[in-house]
Design an enzyme around this catalytic site. Structure first.
Site, PDB file in Angstrom:
ATOM      1  N   HIS A 265       0.856  -1.198   0.000  1.00  0.00           N
ATOM      2  CA  HIS A 265       0.000   0.000   0.000  1.00  0.00           C
ATOM      3  C   HIS A 265       0.888   1.243   0.000  1.00  0.00           C
ATOM      4  CE1 HIS A 265      -3.942   1.982   1.608  1.00  0.00           C
ATOM      5  NE2 HIS A 265      -3.233   2.826   0.862  1.00  0.00           N
TER       6      HIS A 265
ATOM      7  N   HIS B 171       1.653   4.997  -1.570  1.00  0.00           N
ATOM      8  CA  HIS B 171       1.393   6.210  -2.343  1.00  0.00           C
ATOM      9  C   HIS B 171       2.759   6.711  -2.802  1.00  0.00           C
ATOM     10  CE1 HIS B 171      -2.848   7.123  -0.902  1.00  0.00           C
ATOM     11  NE2 HIS B 171      -2.472   6.127  -0.097  1.00  0.00           N
TER      12      HIS B 171
ATOM     13  N   LYS C  13      -6.778   0.065  -8.477  1.00  0.00           N
ATOM     14  CA  LYS C  13      -7.162   0.556  -7.151  1.00  0.00           C
ATOM     15  C   LYS C  13      -8.464   1.339  -7.241  1.00  0.00           C
ATOM     16  CE  LYS C  13      -7.241   2.072  -2.928  1.00  0.00           C
ATOM     17  NZ  LYS C  13      -6.327   3.107  -2.449  1.00  0.00           N
TER      18      LYS C  13
ATOM     19  N   HIS D 187     -10.754   3.824  -5.160  1.00  0.00           N
ATOM     20  CA  HIS D 187     -10.618   4.736  -4.027  1.00  0.00           C
ATOM     21  C   HIS D 187     -11.841   5.638  -3.934  1.00  0.00           C
ATOM     22  CE1 HIS D 187      -9.063   7.692  -1.227  1.00  0.00           C
ATOM     23  NE2 HIS D 187      -8.008   6.915  -1.017  1.00  0.00           N
TER      24      HIS D 187
ATOM     25  N   HIS E 124     -10.574   0.963  -1.373  1.00  0.00           N
ATOM     26  CA  HIS E 124     -10.810   1.876  -0.255  1.00  0.00           C
ATOM     27  C   HIS E 124     -12.261   2.299  -0.424  1.00  0.00           C
ATOM     28  CE1 HIS E 124      -9.549   5.890   1.872  1.00  0.00           C
ATOM     29  NE2 HIS E 124     -10.861   5.826   1.811  1.00  0.00           N
TER      30      HIS E 124
ATOM     31  N   HIS F  11      -6.595  -0.996   4.609  1.00  0.00           N
ATOM     32  CA  HIS F  11      -6.956  -0.499   5.955  1.00  0.00           C
ATOM     33  C   HIS F  11      -8.360  -0.965   6.348  1.00  0.00           C
ATOM     34  CE1 HIS F  11      -8.382   2.598   3.215  1.00  0.00           C
ATOM     35  NE2 HIS F  11      -7.168   3.102   3.083  1.00  0.00           N
TER      36      HIS F  11
ATOM     37  N   HIS G 227      -6.540  13.806   2.915  1.00  0.00           N
ATOM     38  CA  HIS G 227      -7.707  13.749   2.028  1.00  0.00           C
ATOM     39  C   HIS G 227      -8.215  15.127   1.623  1.00  0.00           C
ATOM     40  CE1 HIS G 227      -8.037   9.456   1.770  1.00  0.00           C
ATOM     41  NE2 HIS G 227      -7.699   9.417   3.043  1.00  0.00           N
TER      42      HIS G 227
ATOM     43  N   ASP H 169       0.738   2.657   3.737  1.00  0.00           N
ATOM     44  CA  ASP H 169      -0.036   3.846   3.335  1.00  0.00           C
ATOM     45  C   ASP H 169       0.880   5.072   3.343  1.00  0.00           C
ATOM     46  OD1 ASP H 169      -2.233   5.237   2.438  1.00  0.00           O
ATOM     47  OD2 ASP H 169      -3.510   4.759   4.139  1.00  0.00           O
TER      48      ASP H 169
END
Length: 569
Positions: A136, A138, A219, A221, A248, A274, A322, A362
């Protein structure tokens, strides 16, 4: 003629043998050696006056010999905790066993012959593990990669294009052009890399384009809209191309609730990021999905393990990651809905029960890329202290618990993402991605990182010193991290469609591409030591979590091992 020596003397010379025990760093975790491949009296060691000399431990006549041998190492892997020599040839693991010269030594495996063409790493008193896999990532900043290596992680899977706003929030490398640039950038780093395309689309064309361009998975999200239609389409395309889907889910339940997501998944394999929910997902009950047979659940490391500081740090972290505005009440409510002490406490226990199967970072997006290994073992320690021995363990050792937890960042993410034929364990034929630890520093600071059979990263002293050890000892790139050696010892994971079309040649990549496989057939039952599927329930008012009717709760830790005492300098 035999010479009997005290067990302590033997351990001082060659490291612990069968029946000996040792503590992992400053944790309460104790391992016991289950088997020793050594033939007592014919141990292989290197140095002045030692065994690996021509005509002694080194064969004078053999031609098909190892390229590298790691001697007398303590090996911790999902399949066992043993002592032995690790043979490496052409950058791949030959096997674990007894190495040496069969002409002069007893018990030497014919595949583990040491000769003039063999390099040596002394593994006495060292623990060796498979290189960690962080599934995971980014890809926000290249500086993540040295941090990951310095914690023993050698494979990074995720998405992104750098510090773009989309990447800061979501693990996606969207589109053909962006995918090509990231595949080219991967050539610069001595790790295995794989990139996830953006999976949020209700029509198949853009998803297919990304897979054909080299995405090793997709992915979904919530920040891009994880609707039931997008989930269904993403999984349908993934099934067609045999790539994994990571998800996610929808924290604010805008496009549907957990039950709607489960219906959209429709029993198809999916990796839930998560899974507890603090990192995102249907509030408050996304954790229930960890009990499904087709779900491959993972945690991210900010909630690993549950401590007195966990809740306090999460709100600001979430607002930044976010792109939320603290002046907007709805944004604050969104953030607060994700942070629940009850589900975070339950997450600890679900890991110990083998229900949540993987741990990842993450990175820079509500997670710390250099702490995956550390936080895994902190969680194992906390559960040992709070819950006692696991079934199969005893007062003598925690071998079963150690195998369960090491699988969470090695073999299980490899199985989940279709790369277990290449990495994830210390087994014959796999890439020789190996991490050597001093037991006192296990889980925190590795000593040597071997990448594809060559040392790529190391805790190294002053390069102008007369010996390698003087301060400052820092993690530094070694020869495996430079030039053509880098491309020869690391892989870039892509879809089978991209691999077969020659994506490496099209983009002039220096690393070898390796196709992911078996991503759609893997199930929870295939994940090693972490495949429990209890019925999980969450009280919608109190957030209390139960598994098969049993309340899952624990106290937050007030202190942890593998912490400040290891980071004074």
């Amino acid at each position: 003629m035999s010479l009997w020596i005290p067990r302590q003397t033997y351990a001082d010379l060659y490291g612990p043998t069968k029946g000996d025990r040792l503590r992992l760093a400053d944790t309460e975790l104790i391992i016991e050696i289950e088997h020793d491949f050594a033939h007592y009296g014919d141990e292989i060691t290197f140095g002045g006056g030692k065994v690996i000399r021509d005509g002694m431990g080194q064969s004078s006549s053999a031609h098909d010999v190892l390229d590298l041998v790691i001697t007398n190492a303590i090996i911790i892997d999902h399949w066992g905790i043993v002592k032995g020599d690790i043979g490496i040839k052409q950058g791949r693991i030959v096997k674990v066993g007894k190495a040496g010269n069969p002409d002069t030594m007893a018990g030497v495996d014919p595949e583990l012959v040491v000769g003039a063409n063999t390099e040596v790493i002394a593994g006495e008193h060292m623990i060796v593990t498979a290189g960690g896999i962080d599934s995971h990532i980014h890809f926000i900043a290249p500086g993540q990669i040295p941090e990951a290596l310095s914690n023993g992680v050698t494979t990074l899977l995720g998405g992104g294009t750098g510090p773009a706003t989309g990447t800061k929030a979501t693990t996606c490398t969207p589109g053909v052009w962006n995918m090509a640039r990231m595949l080219q950038a991967a050539d610069a780093w001595p790790v295995n890399l794989g990139f996830l395309g953006k999976g949020n689309a209700a029509q198949p064309e853009s998803l297919i384009q990304q897979i054909q361009a080299g995405a090793c998975g997709l992915k979904l999200h919530e920040d891009w809209g994880t609707t039931p239609a997008a989930i269904d389409m993403c999984l349908s395309v993934a099934d067609q191309y045999d790539v994994q889907v990571a998800i996610h889910t929808d924290t604010i339940n805008e496009a549907g609730f957990l039950e709607d997501t489960i219906r959209a998944i429709a029993g198809r394999t999916i990796h839930t990021y998560h899974t507890e929910g603090a990192g995102g997902g249907h509030a408050p009950d996304i954790i229930k999905i960890a009990g499904e047979r087709y779900v491959l659940p993972s945690s991210t490391n900010p909630t690993r393990p549950y401590t007195v500081n966990t809740i306090a740090e999460h709100l600001d972290m979430l607002m930044v990651c976010h792109h939320l505005n603290p002046q907007v009440p709805e944004d604050v409510a969104f953030a607060e809905s994700r942070i629940r002490p009850e589900t975070i406490a339950a997450e600890d226990i679900l890991h110990d029960l083998g229900v949540i199967s993987m741990i990842s970072s993450d990175s820079q997006a509500m997670g710390r890329v250099g702490e995956v290994v550390t936080r895994t073992w902190q969680t194992a320690h906390k559960m040992k202290v709070q819950r006692g021995a696991l079934l199969g363990d005893s007062a003598r050792n925690d071998n079963q618990r150690v195998k369960r937890y090491i699988a969470k960042y090695t073999i299980n993410p490899a199985l989940a993402h279709g790369i277990a034929h290449e990495v994830g364990s210390i087994e014959p034929g796999k890439l020789a991605d190996l991490v050597l630890w001093q037991p006192a520093f296990f889980g925190v600071k590795p000593e040597i990182i071997v990448k594809g059979g060559l040392i790529a990263w190391n805790a190294m002293g002053d390069a102008n010193a007369s010996i390698p050890t003087p301060q400052p000892v820092l993690y530094r790139p070694m020869f495996g991290a430079f030039g053509g050696a880098l491309g020869a010892t690391s892989l870039t994971f892509v879809s089978a469609a991209a691999h077969e079309s020659g994506i490496g040649q099209q983009l002039n990549l220096q690393k070898v591409t390796s196709a992911v496989r078996g991503c759609r057939s893997v199930q929870k039952a295939d994940l090693i030591h972490n495949n429990a599927t209890p019925l999980i329930e969450v009280d919608p008012e109190t957030y209390a979590v139960r598994a098969d009717g049993e309340l899952l709760t624990c106290e937050p830790a007030t202190s942890l091992p593998l912490a400040q005492r290891y980071f004074l300098f």
